[in-house]
Design a protein around this motif. Structure first.
Motif, PDB file in Angstrom:
ATOM      1  N   PHE A  22     -72.837 -56.442  89.629  1.00  0.00           N
ATOM      2  CA  PHE A  22     -73.786 -55.594  90.226  1.00  0.00           C
ATOM      3  C   PHE A  22     -73.590 -55.244  91.638  1.00  0.00           C
ATOM      4  CE2 PHE A  22     -77.339 -53.758  92.224  1.00  0.00           C
ATOM      5  CZ  PHE A  22     -77.794 -52.754  91.563  1.00  0.00           C
ATOM      6  N   VAL A  23     -73.239 -56.314  92.453  1.00  0.00           N
ATOM      7  CA  VAL A  23     -72.881 -56.034  93.836  1.00  0.00           C
ATOM      8  C   VAL A  23     -71.784 -55.505  93.914  1.00  0.00           C
ATOM      9  CG1 VAL A  23     -72.586 -57.407  96.216  1.00  0.00           C
ATOM     10  CG2 VAL A  23     -74.545 -57.848  94.463  1.00  0.00           C
ATOM     11  N   PHE A  24     -70.544 -55.905  93.299  1.00  0.00           N
ATOM     12  CA  PHE A  24     -69.103 -55.279  93.493  1.00  0.00           C
ATOM     13  C   PHE A  24     -69.373 -53.831  93.168  1.00  0.00           C
ATOM     14  CE2 PHE A  24     -66.812 -59.214  91.812  1.00  0.00           C
ATOM     15  CZ  PHE A  24     -66.651 -59.738  93.154  1.00  0.00           C
ATOM     16  N   PHE A  25     -70.077 -53.517  92.073  1.00  0.00           N
ATOM     17  CA  PHE A  25     -70.314 -51.933  91.783  1.00  0.00           C
ATOM     18  C   PHE A  25     -71.044 -51.317  92.740  1.00  0.00           C
ATOM     19  CE2 PHE A  25     -67.554 -53.203  88.275  1.00  0.00           C
ATOM     20  CZ  PHE A  25     -66.915 -52.180  87.936  1.00  0.00           C
ATOM     21  N   LEU A  26     -71.970 -51.676  93.094  1.00  0.00           N
ATOM     22  CA  LEU A  26     -73.017 -51.192  94.256  1.00  0.00           C
ATOM     23  C   LEU A  26     -71.980 -51.110  95.521  1.00  0.00           C
ATOM     24  CD1 LEU A  26     -76.231 -51.135  95.323  1.00  0.00           C
ATOM     25  CD2 LEU A  26     -75.061 -52.752  96.880  1.00  0.00           C
ATOM     26  N   LEU A  27     -71.099 -51.852  96.030  1.00  0.00           N
ATOM     27  CA  LEU A  27     -70.271 -51.600  97.017  1.00  0.00           C
ATOM     28  C   LEU A  27     -69.118 -50.618  96.609  1.00  0.00           C
ATOM     29  CD1 LEU A  27     -69.474 -55.353  98.205  1.00  0.00           C
ATOM     30  CD2 LEU A  27     -71.189 -53.667  99.371  1.00  0.00           C
ATOM     31  N   LYS A  28     -68.709 -50.471  95.302  1.00  0.00           N
ATOM     32  CA  LYS A  28     -67.649 -49.477  95.001  1.00  0.00           C
ATOM     33  C   LYS A  28     -68.419 -48.147  95.228  1.00  0.00           C
ATOM     34  CE  LYS A  28     -63.990 -48.444  91.912  1.00  0.00           C
ATOM     35  NZ  LYS A  28     -63.185 -48.257  93.006  1.00  0.00           N
ATOM     36  N   GLY A  29     -69.772 -48.114  94.743  1.00  0.00           N
ATOM     37  CA  GLY A  29     -70.077 -46.790  94.326  1.00  0.00           C
ATOM     38  C   GLY A  29     -70.483 -46.168  96.053  1.00  0.00           C
ATOM     39  N   ALA A  30     -70.703 -47.185  97.125  1.00  0.00           N
ATOM     40  CA  ALA A  30     -71.097 -46.974  98.284  1.00  0.00           C
ATOM     41  C   ALA A  30     -69.934 -46.617  99.227  1.00  0.00           C
ATOM     42  CB  ALA A  30     -72.177 -47.994  98.869  1.00  0.00           C
ATOM     43  N   ILE A  36     -61.988 -51.920  95.183  1.00  0.00           N
ATOM     44  CA  ILE A  36     -62.164 -52.824  94.008  1.00  0.00           C
ATOM     45  C   ILE A  36     -61.693 -52.108  92.661  1.00  0.00           C
ATOM     46  CG2 ILE A  36     -63.763 -53.868  92.715  1.00  0.00           C
ATOM     47  CD1 ILE A  36     -65.576 -53.981  94.973  1.00  0.00           C
ATOM     48  N   PRO A  37     -60.605 -52.581  92.073  1.00  0.00           N
ATOM     49  CA  PRO A  37     -60.211 -51.752  91.034  1.00  0.00           C
ATOM     50  C   PRO A  37     -60.762 -52.050  89.723  1.00  0.00           C
ATOM     51  CG  PRO A  37     -58.848 -54.007  91.250  1.00  0.00           C
ATOM     52  CD  PRO A  37     -59.921 -54.028  92.407  1.00  0.00           C
ATOM     53  N   THR A  38     -61.618 -50.856  89.590  1.00  0.00           N
ATOM     54  CA  THR A  38     -62.709 -50.764  88.313  1.00  0.00           C
ATOM     55  C   THR A  38     -61.719 -51.262  87.280  1.00  0.00           C
ATOM     56  OG1 THR A  38     -63.962 -49.274  89.721  1.00  0.00           O
ATOM     57  CG2 THR A  38     -64.174 -49.364  87.326  1.00  0.00           C
ATOM     58  N   THR A  39     -60.694 -50.226  86.915  1.00  0.00           N
ATOM     59  CA  THR A  39     -59.843 -50.416  85.658  1.00  0.00           C
ATOM     60  C   THR A  39     -59.443 -51.942  85.422  1.00  0.00           C
ATOM     61  OG1 THR A  39     -58.023 -49.826  86.809  1.00  0.00           O
ATOM     62  CG2 THR A  39     -59.356 -48.322  85.550  1.00  0.00           C
ATOM     63  N   VAL A  40     -59.379 -52.900  86.331  1.00  0.00           N
ATOM     64  CA  VAL A  40     -58.985 -54.335  86.279  1.00  0.00           C
ATOM     65  C   VAL A  40     -60.259 -55.077  85.991  1.00  0.00           C
ATOM     66  CG1 VAL A  40     -57.753 -56.122  87.341  1.00  0.00           C
ATOM     67  CG2 VAL A  40     -56.796 -53.962  87.404  1.00  0.00           C
ATOM     68  N   ILE A  41     -61.115 -54.907  86.923  1.00  0.00           N
ATOM     69  CA  ILE A  41     -62.374 -55.826  87.092  1.00  0.00           C
ATOM     70  C   ILE A  41     -63.054 -55.729  85.853  1.00  0.00           C
ATOM     71  CG2 ILE A  41     -64.475 -56.374  88.252  1.00  0.00           C
ATOM     72  CD1 ILE A  41     -61.959 -57.454  89.707  1.00  0.00           C
ATOM     73  N   ARG A 124     -64.417 -39.631  92.803  1.00  0.00           N
ATOM     74  CA  ARG A 124     -65.891 -40.139  92.459  1.00  0.00           C
ATOM     75  C   ARG A 124     -66.709 -40.372  93.472  1.00  0.00           C
ATOM     76  NH1 ARG A 124     -65.551 -45.010  88.750  1.00  0.00           N
ATOM     77  NH2 ARG A 124     -67.418 -44.215  88.066  1.00  0.00           N
ATOM     78  N   GLY A 125     -67.958 -40.134  93.536  1.00  0.00           N
ATOM     79  CA  GLY A 125     -68.906 -40.122  94.326  1.00  0.00           C
ATOM     80  C   GLY A 125     -69.053 -39.212  95.585  1.00  0.00           C
ATOM     81  N   LEU A 126     -67.710 -38.653  95.831  1.00  0.00           N
ATOM     82  CA  LEU A 126     -67.716 -37.871  97.155  1.00  0.00           C
ATOM     83  C   LEU A 126     -68.942 -36.591  97.001  1.00  0.00           C
ATOM     84  CD1 LEU A 126     -64.064 -37.508  98.135  1.00  0.00           C
ATOM     85  CD2 LEU A 126     -65.832 -38.877  99.219  1.00  0.00           C
ATOM     86  N   ILE A 127     -68.930 -36.263  95.763  1.00  0.00           N
ATOM     87  CA  ILE A 127     -69.904 -34.901  95.802  1.00  0.00           C
ATOM     88  C   ILE A 127     -71.044 -35.391  96.216  1.00  0.00           C
ATOM     89  CG2 ILE A 127     -70.515 -35.214  93.210  1.00  0.00           C
ATOM     90  CD1 ILE A 127     -69.650 -32.142  93.077  1.00  0.00           C
ATOM     91  N   LEU A 128     -71.410 -36.549  96.077  1.00  0.00           N
ATOM     92  CA  LEU A 128     -73.095 -36.913  96.582  1.00  0.00           C
ATOM     93  C   LEU A 128     -73.207 -36.512  97.973  1.00  0.00           C
ATOM     94  CD1 LEU A 128     -72.466 -38.611  93.766  1.00  0.00           C
ATOM     95  CD2 LEU A 128     -74.520 -39.747  94.532  1.00  0.00           C
ATOM     96  N   LEU A 129     -72.150 -36.409  98.851  1.00  0.00           N
ATOM     97  CA  LEU A 129     -72.336 -36.154 100.193  1.00  0.00           C
ATOM     98  C   LEU A 129     -72.909 -34.671 100.374  1.00  0.00           C
ATOM     99  CD1 LEU A 129     -69.075 -37.651 101.666  1.00  0.00           C
ATOM    100  CD2 LEU A 129     -71.286 -38.459 101.924  1.00  0.00           C
ATOM    101  N   PRO A 130     -72.184 -33.774  99.722  1.00  0.00           N
ATOM    102  CA  PRO A 130     -73.034 -32.239  99.808  1.00  0.00           C
ATOM    103  C   PRO A 130     -74.186 -32.297  99.110  1.00  0.00           C
ATOM    104  CG  PRO A 130     -70.992 -32.085  98.346  1.00  0.00           C
ATOM    105  CD  PRO A 130     -70.721 -33.649  99.451  1.00  0.00           C
TER     106      PRO A 130
END
Length: 168
Positions: A22-30, A36-41, A124-130
Motif C-alpha cells: 500500500f505504501v509503495f503504491f501510495l508513494l507512486k501515485g503521489a 518504483i517499477p509497477t510492472t515488476v513489483i 499516469r496521474g498528471l491529469i490530477l493536477l489540472p
C-alpha cells in the motif's frame, strides 16, 4: 542500482506484506515513488508469495487503493495550492510539456481523461493536477481513477503472471 532497489522492495514486501505494498503504491501515485517499477513489483509480489486467485485480487485491490490515495494527495495539493507547491518540491520533477499535455487532456476530456491517462506511462496521474485546480468533483475523480487503475493493475498482473507461468 534499480535492481538493488527492486530487491530491497521485494524483501520488505515479503516481510511486511500488504501494508508495505500500500505504501509503495501510495508513494507512486503521489509522484514521489515514480521510479518504483509497477510492472515488476506487482506481478513479482504475486509470484513471490504464490498467491491464490483470491489473494491476487486482494493484492491488486490494495495496490490500486494505495495508488489512488497517492493520486488524491496530488489532487488535493493542486486544489489547495495550485501547481506552484508541486513544482517547487525537490522530490517531484515534472516537465512543463507534460503538465501542458495533462491540462489539454483534462480540458478536452474531463473525467474520461483521468480514466484514459491512467493507462498511459509518464502521464499516469498528471491529469490530477489540472483536475485539482479546476476543483473537479472528488467522487467522480475517485471513480475514474480507481476504475482505470484497477483495470491497469489487473492487466499487468494477468499478463506477467500468465507469461511466467506459461514459461515455467
Amino acid at each position: 542500482m534499480l535492481e538493488a532497489i527492486v530487491d530491497a522492495m521485494f524483501d520488505l514486501l515479503l516481510h511486511v506484506g500488504l501494508p508495505a505494498l500500500f505504501v509503495f503504491f501510495l508513494l507512486k501515485g503521489a509522484f514521489v515513488g515514480k521510479p518504483i517499477p509497477t510492472t515488476v513489483i506487482l506481478p513479482g509480489y504475486v509470484l513471490a508469495i504464490s498467491a491464490s486467485r483470491s489473494e491476487t485480487a486482494v493484492i491488486i485491490s490494495v495496490s490500486t487503493a494505495g495508488y489512488v490515495a497517492g493520486q488524491f494527495i496530488i489532487y488535493y495539493i493542486a486544489r489547495r495550492d495550485g501547481l506552484s507547491t508541486i513544482q517547487s518540491s525537490p522530490r517531484i520533477r515534472i516537465s512543463p510539456d507534460r503538465i501542458d499535455q495533462a491540462e489539454r487532456w483534462f480540458k478536452q476530456y474531463g473525467g474520461v481523461g483521468v480514466f484514459v491517462t491512467n493507462f498511459v506511462p509518464y502521464l499516469r496521474g498528471l491529469i490530477l493536477l489540472p483536475a485539482g485546480i479546476a476543483r473537479y468533483p472528488v467522487a467522480k475523480l475517485v471513480f475514474f481513477a480507481f476504475t482505470s487503475t484497477l483495470i491497469y493493475h489487473a492487466a499487468i498482473v494477468a499478463v506477467a503472471v500468465g507469461v511466467v507461468r506459461a514459461i515455467l
